[in-house]
Design a protein around this motif. Structure first.
Motif, PDB file in Angstrom:
ATOM      1  N   GLU A  16      50.652  70.489  -4.813  1.00  0.00           N
ATOM      2  CA  GLU A  16      52.041  70.274  -4.420  1.00  0.00           C
ATOM      3  C   GLU A  16      52.242  70.584  -2.941  1.00  0.00           C
ATOM      4  N   ILE A  17      53.450  70.263  -2.461  1.00  0.00           N
ATOM      5  CA  ILE A  17      53.773  70.340  -1.034  1.00  0.00           C
ATOM      6  C   ILE A  17      53.538  71.742  -0.455  1.00  0.00           C
ATOM      7  N   ARG A  38      43.682  58.887  -5.092  1.00  0.00           N
ATOM      8  CA  ARG A  38      44.531  57.732  -5.374  1.00  0.00           C
ATOM      9  C   ARG A  38      45.769  58.138  -6.214  1.00  0.00           C
ATOM     10  N   ASN A  39      45.557  58.952  -7.240  1.00  0.00           N
ATOM     11  CA  ASN A  39      46.651  59.325  -8.143  1.00  0.00           C
ATOM     12  C   ASN A  39      47.252  60.694  -7.787  1.00  0.00           C
ATOM     13  N   ALA A  40      47.183  61.080  -6.542  1.00  0.00           N
ATOM     14  CA  ALA A  40      47.693  62.387  -6.127  1.00  0.00           C
ATOM     15  C   ALA A  40      49.205  62.496  -6.367  1.00  0.00           C
ATOM     16  N   LEU A  41      49.650  63.729  -6.674  1.00  0.00           N
ATOM     17  CA  LEU A  41      51.054  63.971  -6.997  1.00  0.00           C
ATOM     18  C   LEU A  41      51.991  63.658  -5.831  1.00  0.00           C
ATOM     19  N   ILE A  42      51.542  63.902  -4.601  1.00  0.00           N
ATOM     20  CA  ILE A  42      52.443  63.735  -3.447  1.00  0.00           C
ATOM     21  C   ILE A  42      52.695  62.275  -3.132  1.00  0.00           C
ATOM     22  N   LEU A  49      56.449  62.614   0.896  1.00  0.00           N
ATOM     23  CA  LEU A  49      55.811  62.323   2.190  1.00  0.00           C
ATOM     24  C   LEU A  49      56.747  62.665   3.357  1.00  0.00           C
ATOM     25  N   LYS A  50      58.042  62.419   3.157  1.00  0.00           N
ATOM     26  CA  LYS A  50      58.992  62.749   4.228  1.00  0.00           C
ATOM     27  C   LYS A  50      59.043  64.261   4.458  1.00  0.00           C
ATOM     28  N   ILE A  51      59.023  65.000   3.360  1.00  0.00           N
ATOM     29  CA  ILE A  51      59.027  66.462   3.477  1.00  0.00           C
ATOM     30  C   ILE A  51      57.765  66.936   4.176  1.00  0.00           C
ATOM     31  N   ALA A  56      55.130  69.197   8.959  1.00  0.00           N
ATOM     32  CA  ALA A  56      54.071  69.071   9.958  1.00  0.00           C
ATOM     33  C   ALA A  56      54.650  69.094  11.366  1.00  0.00           C
ATOM     34  N   GLU A  57      55.788  68.423  11.566  1.00  0.00           N
ATOM     35  CA  GLU A  57      56.428  68.422  12.884  1.00  0.00           C
ATOM     36  C   GLU A  57      56.880  69.827  13.274  1.00  0.00           C
ATOM     37  N   SER A  58      57.406  70.584  12.294  1.00  0.00           N
ATOM     38  CA  SER A  58      57.817  71.950  12.603  1.00  0.00           C
ATOM     39  C   SER A  58      56.631  72.813  12.996  1.00  0.00           C
TER      40      SER A  58
END
Length: 586
Positions: A16-17, A38-42, A49-51, A56-58
């Motif tokens: 998870e994230i 391929r079947n990853a939860l994210i 992906l937006k989160i 990553a930017e932070s």
């Protein structure tokens, strides 16, 4: 190669994230590559992906994702993350995927023979570039997932003949076929996003319209029957009628006698006492002679000895001269058991002159008139107590004004105390006849007499207060009977609008009290609510205004019909609300 591995992070399918962000934090490189199955939860949700990108930017990181997902190209454009297809590297858990375009391009650029080992390596190397997702997907199911993908064959395990056949198949693949694959994917995706719209049949549409019409009619009828109501506010005129009656209060009665205008009379008595200590204020100049008592002894003879009035006595110690006011006879001495006991008598003496200096203490006295005779030493006197009263000065004394002022002050205190006792005995239903109130002093006493020379005195006053009263409820009952006997049938008494004054009372025999009363009584027109509802039901607002304008005793009205489209008073009495208020006297 070592640096390349340092910026690569391998992601599990169920990771998870928060776990991924933690790994990105620990990565020392600025550019981070995520190896995602391929079947990853994210990859199941664009929001993930937006989160991930925001986190990553932070952290001032730039991330790229290597995966084999069917929506990667779209996400790359909308999210801003670079998606790559995983190459055939030993540390990757993702199977390599073949892109036909890259294979064709590789074949055109590399014209060596596929049968050689070098050709095998060139083919492998050409597959390590970026591969677009829409070029490799053959079929998409109804939820947008990739069911089948073209997998890159393991070239190391292929012989020369299989490599040549594989290269020939790629060469024969046309661009139209590739575009057909892409179009099939796009169309499949669009179909999954279309909403299913069910169109009612013509029969069902008519049934719905009929149902709506019936519902509207039912609602309209319900509103017409249930909702309409009328609020009618009526302000009545208040009239004030004046009456004068005469009543008798009799202490012998136990209940009211309406026929003879009599009410029971009660009497309350209270008494109390107050006392106080006061200073004297009277001042006068006093000249007084000192006085006291002496005992005269007779040792001269056994016969009585008589002394005349004004006989002088001289004190030995202070040498002060005193006199007796009256003549006195001194008994002779007697012999008791061989001892002579002198005769004696006690008498009051006064100083020969005015002054405080004669206020002497106990002393022995001689009689100057007997000097030179045997009696001088045998007849003598002694005092046991000091002389007092001698003065020549101004002093304070208990005056008449001291007595009067103290009595007046205490009398006020007694009256105040009696009033308090009255308030505890009188109820709200009692009407006090103030003209019968009496104050009576029972006793005034002081501890000294007027004129006594003292600095302070004590005085007490005892007084009694009495008053007659009648019951307000009894009075109201008899007044109501008297007024109602004279009242018009269309009028009624207004509650809490009566005031009255009792005139000068006359006390007759057996303390019977005759009292005249002046009464102001509020009156209003009598309204029958049920009859009024019957008269106004169904009338319009204009008809109501005309009806009430001709109604006696009505000052004004306020009519409110609801809902707004209602123009007449409802016919049902339950829908009519009538509120009555009273106007001030006109």
């Amino acid at each position: 190669m070592e640096n390349d591995n340092q910026n690569k992070i391998y992601i599990r399918e169920d990771e998870e994230i928060p776990s991924i962000v933690s790994k990105i934090k620990r990565c020392s490189e600025k550019d981070v590559v995520l190896i995602v199955p391929r079947n990853a939860l994210i990859l199941n949700n664009v929001l993930n992906l937006k989160i991930l990108k925001k986190e990553a930017e932070s952290l001032s990181k730039e991330i790229s994702i290597i995966t084999a997902d069917d929506e990667s190209e779209t996400e790359e454009e909308s999210i801003g993350i670079n998606f790559d297809v995983a190459g055939n590297e030993k540390k990757s858990s993702i199977d390599p995927i073949v892109e036909p375009d890259d294979l064709l391009r590789s074949k055109k650029e590399d014209k060596t023979n596929f049968n050689s080992l070098n050709n095998k390596r060139n083919i492998k190397a050409s597959h390590r570039g970026k591969i677009k997702m829409f070029d490799i997907v053959k079929k998409v199911n109804n939820v947008g997932r990739v069911d089948n993908m073209v997998r890159e064959p393991d070239i190391e395990k292929m012989d020369d003949e299989k490599i040549n056949n594989y290269q020939e198949d790629i060469k024969n693949s046309s661009d139209n076929a590739k575009f057909q694959v892409r179009e099939e994917i796009v169309n499949s995706t669009k179909k999954t996003k279309k909403k299913k719209i069910t169109i009612l049949s013509s029969l069902n549409s008519k049934m719905v319209a009929l149902f709506i019409f019936i519902s509207l009619v039912a609602v309209s009828l319900a509103m017409a029957i249930i909702l309409p109501k009328a609020d009618v506010g009526i302000i009545l005129k208040k009239e004030v009628a004046v009456y004068d009656f005469e009543f008798m209060a009799d202490k012998s009665l136990s209940e009211i006698d309406i026929a003879n205008n009599k009410v029971p009379l009660k009497k309350i008595e209270v008494s109390s006492e107050e006392s106080g200590s006061y200073s004297t204020t009277g001042i006068k100049h006093v000249q007084e002679k000192a006085s006291g008592e002496i005992t005269i002894f007779n040792e001269y003879s056994s016969s009585p000895y008589r002394i005349v009035a004004t006989t002088r006595f001289l004190s030995k110690e202070s040498n002060k001269l005193f006199r007796i006011a009256e003549a006195v006879t001194i008994p002779g001495f007697s012999r008791v058991e061989g001892v002579d006991v002198p005769g004696q008598v006690t008498i009051k003496i006064y100083a020969d002159e005015i002054g405080e200096e004669y206020n002497i203490g106990p002393d022995s006295f001689q009689l100057p008139g007997l000097q030179g005779s045997a009696k001088y030493t045998s007849v003598y006197a002694r005092s046991v107590k000091a002389m007092s009263g001698g003065m020549d000065k101004e002093v304070t004394y208990f005056s008449e004004s001291d007595y009067a002022n103290a009595e007046e002050e205490l009398a006020k205190l007694v009256e105040k105390k009696n009033e308090k006792d009255f308030s505890e005995k009188v109820s709200e239903n009692d009407f006090l006849l103030e003209n019968t109130k009496k104050e009576e002093k029972l006793d005034v006493s002081a501890d000294v007499k007027v004129g006594d020379i003292v600095d302070n005195f004590q005085i007490s006053v005892k007084a009694k207060t009495s008053i007659s009263l009648i019951s307000i409820s009894d009075l109201d009952k008899i007044i109501n009977e008297k007024i109602n006997s004279r009242l018009d049938t269309n009028k009624e008494l207004l509650d809490d609008s009566r005031s009255y004054e009792v005139g000068d009372i006359m006390v007759g025999e057996d303390e019977k009290i005759i009292m005249p009363i002046h009464i102001n009584q509020g009156l209003i027109v009598k309204i029958d609510i049920d009859n009024l509802k019957e008269n106004i039901a169904g009338k319009s607002e204009a008809e109501l205004n005309s009806y009430f304008s001709n109604m006696d005793g009505v000052k004004s009205t306020d009519i409110c019909l609801w809902p707004f489209w209602v123009k007449n008073i409802p016919s049902s009495y339950e829908k009519i609300n009538i509120a009555i208020d009273i106007n001030n006297p006109v």
